[in-house]
Design an enzyme around this catalytic site. Sequence first.
Site, PDB file in Angstrom:
ATOM      1  N   GLY A 147     -34.051   0.819   3.653  1.00 27.49           N
ATOM      2  CA  GLY A 147     -33.273   0.063   2.679  1.00 27.49           C
ATOM      3  C   GLY A 147     -33.122  -1.379   3.098  1.00 27.49           C
ATOM      4  N   CYS A 175     -18.409  -0.095   9.984  1.00 29.70           N
ATOM      5  CA  CYS A 175     -18.567   0.585  11.274  1.00 29.70           C
ATOM      6  C   CYS A 175     -19.835   0.214  12.038  1.00 29.70           C
ATOM      7  CB  CYS A 175     -18.510   2.094  11.056  1.00 29.70           C
ATOM      8  SG  CYS A 175     -17.023   2.585  10.169  1.00 29.70           S
ATOM      9  N   LYS A 186     -20.098  -3.437  13.292  1.00 31.84           N
ATOM     10  CA  LYS A 186     -19.033  -3.702  14.278  1.00 31.84           C
ATOM     11  C   LYS A 186     -19.297  -2.936  15.578  1.00 31.84           C
ATOM     12  CE  LYS A 186     -15.025  -1.462  13.485  1.00 31.84           C
ATOM     13  NZ  LYS A 186     -14.261  -0.688  14.439  1.00 31.84           N
ATOM     14  N   LYS A 204       0.841  -1.199   0.000  1.00 32.95           N
ATOM     15  CA  LYS A 204       0.000   0.000   0.000  1.00 32.95           C
ATOM     16  C   LYS A 204       0.878   1.253   0.000  1.00 32.95           C
ATOM     17  CE  LYS A 204      -4.415  -0.274   2.341  1.00 32.95           C
ATOM     18  NZ  LYS A 204      -5.012  -0.156   3.672  1.00 32.95           N
TER      19      LYS A 204
HETATM   20  C1  UGA Z   1     -20.488   5.688   9.786  1.00 31.47           C
HETATM   21  C2  UGA Z   1     -20.850   7.011  10.469  1.00 31.47           C
HETATM   22  O1  UGA Z   1     -21.897   7.652   9.751  1.00 31.47           O
HETATM   23  C3  UGA Z   1     -19.619   7.922  10.534  1.00 31.47           C
HETATM   24  O2  UGA Z   1     -19.961   9.107  11.261  1.00 31.47           O
HETATM   25  C4  UGA Z   1     -18.486   7.191  11.268  1.00 31.47           C
HETATM   26  O3  UGA Z   1     -17.304   7.964  11.313  1.00 31.47           O
HETATM   27  C5  UGA Z   1     -18.183   5.900  10.529  1.00 31.47           C
HETATM   28  O4  UGA Z   1     -19.377   5.085  10.477  1.00 31.47           O
HETATM   29  C6  UGA Z   1     -17.095   5.199  11.294  1.00 31.47           C
HETATM   30  O5  UGA Z   1     -17.346   4.779  12.424  1.00 31.47           O
HETATM   31  O6  UGA Z   1     -15.944   5.172  10.820  1.00 31.47           O
HETATM   32  P1  UGA Z   1     -20.151   4.901   7.245  1.00 31.47           P
HETATM   33  O7  UGA Z   1     -19.996   3.514   7.782  1.00 31.47           O
HETATM   34  O8  UGA Z   1     -19.180   5.399   6.240  1.00 31.47           O
HETATM   35  O9  UGA Z   1     -20.127   5.977   8.427  1.00 31.47           O
HETATM   36  O10 UGA Z   1     -21.595   4.947   6.571  1.00 31.47           O
HETATM   37  P2  UGA Z   1     -22.976   5.685   6.813  1.00 31.47           P
HETATM   38  O11 UGA Z   1     -23.161   6.726   5.792  1.00 31.47           O
HETATM   39  O12 UGA Z   1     -23.173   6.060   8.203  1.00 31.47           O
HETATM   40  O13 UGA Z   1     -23.977   4.468   6.464  1.00 31.47           O
HETATM   41  C7  UGA Z   1     -23.960   3.270   7.230  1.00 31.47           C
HETATM   42  C8  UGA Z   1     -24.981   2.303   6.685  1.00 31.47           C
HETATM   43  O14 UGA Z   1     -26.306   2.752   6.955  1.00 31.47           O
HETATM   44  C9  UGA Z   1     -24.921   2.100   5.177  1.00 31.47           C
HETATM   45  O15 UGA Z   1     -25.113   0.741   4.858  1.00 31.47           O
HETATM   46  C10 UGA Z   1     -26.067   2.929   4.658  1.00 31.47           C
HETATM   47  O16 UGA Z   1     -26.582   2.491   3.431  1.00 31.47           O
HETATM   48  C11 UGA Z   1     -27.087   2.759   5.778  1.00 31.47           C
HETATM   49  N1  UGA Z   1     -28.058   3.862   5.839  1.00 31.47           N
HETATM   50  C12 UGA Z   1     -27.676   5.103   6.211  1.00 31.47           C
HETATM   51  C13 UGA Z   1     -29.390   3.603   5.531  1.00 31.47           C
HETATM   52  O17 UGA Z   1     -29.770   2.459   5.178  1.00 31.47           O
HETATM   53  N2  UGA Z   1     -30.279   4.620   5.621  1.00 31.47           N
HETATM   54  C14 UGA Z   1     -29.920   5.872   5.992  1.00 31.47           C
HETATM   55  O18 UGA Z   1     -30.812   6.750   6.076  1.00 31.47           O
HETATM   56  C15 UGA Z   1     -28.589   6.125   6.281  1.00 31.47           C
END
Ligand code: UGA
Length: 435
Positions: free
Chosen positions: A257, A264, A267, A37
């Site tokens: 969805g 994240c 976990k 990497k």
């Molecule tokens: C999440 C948090 O939003 C971040 O603030 C955090 O820093 C990160 O985890 C982490 O701990 O590193 P992320 O995993 O990138 O971020 O994704 P999200 O945008 O939060 O979505 C998580 C899941 O929820 C996805 O599968 C998404 O499709 C789903 N989701 C989200 C829904 O099904 N509906 C929604 O309205 C929002």
Amino acid sequence: MAYKITVLGTGYVGLVCGVGLADFGNSVICTDIDEQKIALLQKDIIPIYEPGLEEYFRRNRQEGRLSFEPDVAKAIREGNIIFIAVGTPPRDDGSVDLTYFEEAVKTIARESETSKIVVIKSTVPVGTARSVEKMLKSLNSSASFSVVSNPEFLREGKAVYDFFHPDKVVVGTEEESAREIMRKIYRPLYLLGTPFIFCGFETAELIKYANNSFLAMKVTFINQIANLCDAVGADVDTVARALGMDGRIGPKFLHPGPGFGGSCFPKDTKALVQIGRKYGVDMSLIREVISANENQKRIVIEKLRKLLGNLTGKIICVLGLAFKAETDDVRESPALDIIRLLLAEKVYLHVHDPKAMENARKILGGTVFYFEDMYEAMRGCDALLILTEWNAYRNLNLERAYQELRGRIILDARNVLDPVLAKEAGFVYEGIGRR
Ligand code: UGA
């Protein structure tokens, strides 16, 4: 004064933080135990897809503030502030695997000759920062260490935006001097008026788990309401809009969805349950969130069965493999879980994703058929199943889809299409909780 920062770990969090901190004027060395990497990064090849990262990466490389070092020990010796952003993956029982993290702490202890500030970015169980402090002191009594818990709230796909526009910066430390240095490292954010939360180790660590678990709960809540909408004939888009208008609830994270995924939420919810168990505190709410989220994937399968009858031998076109849009990440992607459930029913699958095909191929191998072109993927299929909310799918050419598909059935598990237009184009359309 610009600081010399070393970032351990060049995953989504480490790399975005490294680039962002360099853009704030700090001199940053990124390192990783994965030498391949680092070799790519040294050649200016970014091994992950993260919108907007390239521009900041190039600028800071050109201006000489961002470098990559394959020798972890050397990188640690050169920095006076060490950010730990290594992976802390889940174990089978839901607890956090701290192998990489502890290895990083030991290397810091071994390689430090002077005083160092050790900033924990990786998501770690409550109590870790305190034990890191003890561990560093016991392993190396000649150098002096200040530990800071600085959890990250970046979303994949929007990580660069989030780095420069955070809702908050959480700084957990017991030492005023470390607090002052963190203010300086993040000076541009401080000047912009971003709220800083200064607190103790355990509070900072718990904020991270509470934040992600609350959002996971919000998503699960709207998924269950959407399922109820399907049963009673209500419309979830309208319910969610109305809920969002209540300032106490807010409109975000209310999109139903196929369940939440990624590296994240799954976990961190499991880890929160584990932490509760360890301290004898009831975390049944989050336990239910985890099991309802698993069930949501099976609900997608049942919807398909209702539309198609017996699934065995059917050919289904799956659009979307990433756990959400704007990322190539398929870790804990609900799409892959649903694909596995369909494969168990002996369904043939044509799959497409704008960015995540390569990563999905590493997991699914030859069990599905991969297509670079989404319309080719649809050719001859009995139904179309949308599992990730990519814009390319929102803008689907319905006439073209009608020509390519054999069965005119769409199950839109992300509610990205306009149901009226889909029906006008001749499809049997089903979303999640939509009228
Ligand atoms: C999440 C948090 O939003 C971040 O603030 C955090 O820093 C990160 O985890 C982490 O701990 O590193 P992320 O995993 O990138 O971020 O994704 P999200 O945008 O939060 O979505 C998580 C899941 O929820 C996805 O599968 C998404 O499709 C789903 N989701 C989200 C829904 O099904 N509906 C929604 O309205 C929002």
